[in-house]
Write an enzyme that holds these catalytic residues in place. Structure first.
Site, PDB file in Angstrom:
ATOM      1  N   ARG A  76      13.396  17.113  44.711  1.00  0.00           N
ATOM      2  CA  ARG A  76      13.263  18.582  44.608  1.00  0.00           C
ATOM      3  C   ARG A  76      11.956  18.898  43.869  1.00  0.00           C
ATOM      4  NH1 ARG A  76      18.307  22.082  42.909  1.00  0.00           N
ATOM      5  NH2 ARG A  76      17.301  23.581  44.294  1.00  0.00           N
ATOM      6  N   ASP A  90      13.373  27.118  35.926  1.00  0.00           N
ATOM      7  CA  ASP A  90      13.043  25.787  36.452  1.00  0.00           C
ATOM      8  C   ASP A  90      11.648  25.345  36.054  1.00  0.00           C
ATOM      9  OD1 ASP A  90      15.217  26.952  38.347  1.00  0.00           O
ATOM     10  OD2 ASP A  90      15.260  24.777  38.547  1.00  0.00           O
ATOM     11  N   GLN A 116      25.790  29.776  43.536  1.00  0.00           N
ATOM     12  CA  GLN A 116      25.950  29.135  42.220  1.00  0.00           C
ATOM     13  C   GLN A 116      26.602  30.081  41.208  1.00  0.00           C
ATOM     14  OE1 GLN A 116      23.199  28.966  44.097  1.00  0.00           O
ATOM     15  NE2 GLN A 116      22.077  27.075  43.812  1.00  0.00           N
ATOM     16  N   GLY A 153      20.536  22.332  38.743  1.00  0.00           N
ATOM     17  CA  GLY A 153      20.197  22.924  37.447  1.00  0.00           C
ATOM     18  C   GLY A 153      19.141  22.019  36.815  1.00  0.00           C
TER      19      GLY A 153
HETATM   20  O1  MRU Z   1      19.053  25.337  42.989  1.00  0.00           O
HETATM   21  P1  MRU Z   1      19.665  25.173  41.631  1.00  0.00           P
HETATM   22  O2  MRU Z   1      21.123  25.453  41.594  1.00  0.00           O
HETATM   23  O3  MRU Z   1      19.308  23.839  41.010  1.00  0.00           O
HETATM   24  O4  MRU Z   1      18.945  26.296  40.752  1.00  0.00           O
HETATM   25  C1  MRU Z   1      19.254  26.375  39.397  1.00  0.00           C
HETATM   26  C2  MRU Z   1      18.556  27.455  38.674  1.00  0.00           C
HETATM   27  O5  MRU Z   1      17.735  28.159  39.213  1.00  0.00           O
HETATM   28  C3  MRU Z   1      18.826  27.546  37.214  1.00  0.00           C
HETATM   29  O6  MRU Z   1      18.744  28.870  36.779  1.00  0.00           O
HETATM   30  C4  MRU Z   1      17.795  26.714  36.454  1.00  0.00           C
HETATM   31  O7  MRU Z   1      17.702  25.424  36.974  1.00  0.00           O
HETATM   32  C5  MRU Z   1      18.099  26.643  35.002  1.00  0.00           C
HETATM   33  S1  MRU Z   1      19.512  25.681  34.652  1.00  0.00           S
HETATM   34  C6  MRU Z   1      19.743  25.669  32.987  1.00  0.00           C
END
Ligand code: MRU
Length: 386
Positions: free
Chosen positions: A110, A272, A231, A54
């Site tokens: 990442r 993101d 998720q 996240g």
């Molecule tokens: O791969 P992840 O679980 O890190 O992806 C998370 C997301 O795409 C969320 O929607 C994004 O980071 C926003 S979190 C407030």
């Protein structure tokens, strides 16, 4: 461990132990296990393996991580000064060099969420302010290398703590703005996890939902399972259910069906990275949800802390999309492999939703509407003015 998952901090600093504590999110919902991160490698692994994930939570982890690394580095340097291996006046240079190396390493964990590089940049700026290149302290006075470093480490703590506190405040405000866009009894669809587990508290896309719950809005939430890493199923459904919110889990390919049935009044997702033109990178599948929402005239809202707005990225095509290992699609979460051996796999972790599908971008400084190239700049101006 006992209690609701919402009683735990997603990311926490243990100053006495000099470690960052996170919930290992790969084990949820079956097991709530807290793990401690102490080294750059441990922090990198935790972010890459999605033990912490996240966008905002990654940023906070990186910030506290750089503080923890700095404390260890300072200890090493003090020992080297005491043993005569290092001259005191050379200490700031060595500290800065090693800080830079660790920062770049963590930044490589990442690529898509801008919060990672944003938080690391803030930590770097805090260090530069406390340890200017001319060898003077912040106050302009010349002190010993170790004394300068002590102040620098304290400044890094302050910055990391500020990043976390701002995240909590930001999410709370996103909740207020988001709730102003929904009515009592609404059906809300969300994708992935932009919940408390992705932030320091409240979440971004879930913040209006939690606030609505507190105010008796009786919202009906539909959580997309979110293949391949689930998720939505493992985290969003879990945290909303733990809070007592009315949540229904659906597979990703059911969004059309629930929208067509009239069960959804609005979609709320996190993000993101928001490009300058309002294109938004978020978890893979988000673009499809937005397209279906447009088909049924359902408003599609992106909850975006201003830390995710990246005006240096002109449009979605310029956003680097993380590619993840094939086994996340073929094997992970299954008891046995569910795809033929050797099959080619395409596994992008994010997609970009074109701005034309986005009804509004909700930030902690207000709601941005199209045209986003104008409204996002206005939001950042409001932020600058404080
Ligand atoms: O791969 P992840 O679980 O890190 O992806 C998370 C997301 O795409 C969320 O929607 C994004 O980071 C926003 S979190 C407030």
């Amino acid at each position: 461990m006992s209690g609701s998952i919402l009683d735990y901090n997603t990311v926490e600093l243990d100053k006495n132990d000099n470690s960052v504590i996170i919930i290992d999110q790969t084990l949820l919902p079956g097991k709530t296990e807290l793990i401690r991160l102490r080294t750059a490698q441990e922090i990198w692994d935790a972010i890459y393996l999605l033990k912490v994930r996240g966008a905002p939570a990654i940023g906070v982890t990186a910030a506290f991580g750089m503080y923890v690394i700095s404390v260890s580095l300072f200890e090493e340097i003090k020992k080297d000064i005491a043993s005569g291996k290092l001259f005191g006046e050379d200490a700031p240079e060595r500290f800065k060099k090693e800080f830079e190396e660790k920062k770049e390493f963590i930044n490589s964990s990442r690529p898509t969420a801008v919060n990672l590089s944003w938080a690391l940049k803030r930590m770097d700026e805090a260090l530069k302010a406390a340890l200017p290149d001319d060898g003077t302290g912040k106050d302009g006075g010349v002190s010993s290398g170790a004394a300068l470093l002590e102040k620098a480490v304290a400044a890094l703590y302050d910055e990391a703590a500020a990043i976390q506190n701002e995240d909590i405040e930001t999410c709370r405000k996103l909740g207020e703005y988001g709730l102003s866009l929904i009515k009592k009894g609404d059906g809300i669809l969300t994708h992935c996890n932009a919940g408390q587990l992705a932030t320091s508290r409240y979440g971004t896309a879930t913040s209006p939902i939690y606030l609505g719950y507190e105010k008796g809005y009786d919202l009906k939430v539909y959580a997309d399972e979110t293949r391949p890493l689930l998720q939505g199923a493992r985290l969003t459904a879990y945290e909303l259910q733990s809070a007592g919110v009315d949540v229904t889990l659906i597979c990703d390919n059911m969004a059309y069906s629930v929208m067509k049935k009239g069960l959804i009044n609005a979609v709320f997702v996190g993000c993101d990275r928001v490009a300058a033109n309002g294109d938004v990178a978020n978890k893979i599948g988000t673009g499809g949800v937005a397209t279906i929402a447009k088909r049924f005239n359902i408003p599609f809202y992106v909850c975006a802390p201003t830390s995710t707005i990246d005006l240096n990225t002109p449009c979605g095509d310029d956003i680097k999309i993380e590619q993840r290992p094939a086994d996340e699609v073929t094997e992970m979460w299954y008891e046995r492999r569910m795809a033929p051996d050797g099959v080619k796999v395409y596994n992008p972790a994010f997609d970009v939703t074109d701005n034309e599908y986005i009804s509004a971008i909700i930030t902690e400084y207000g709601i941005a509407y199209p045209p986003y190239d104008v409204s996002l700049k206005n939001i950042l101006e409001i932020k600058k003015k404080g």
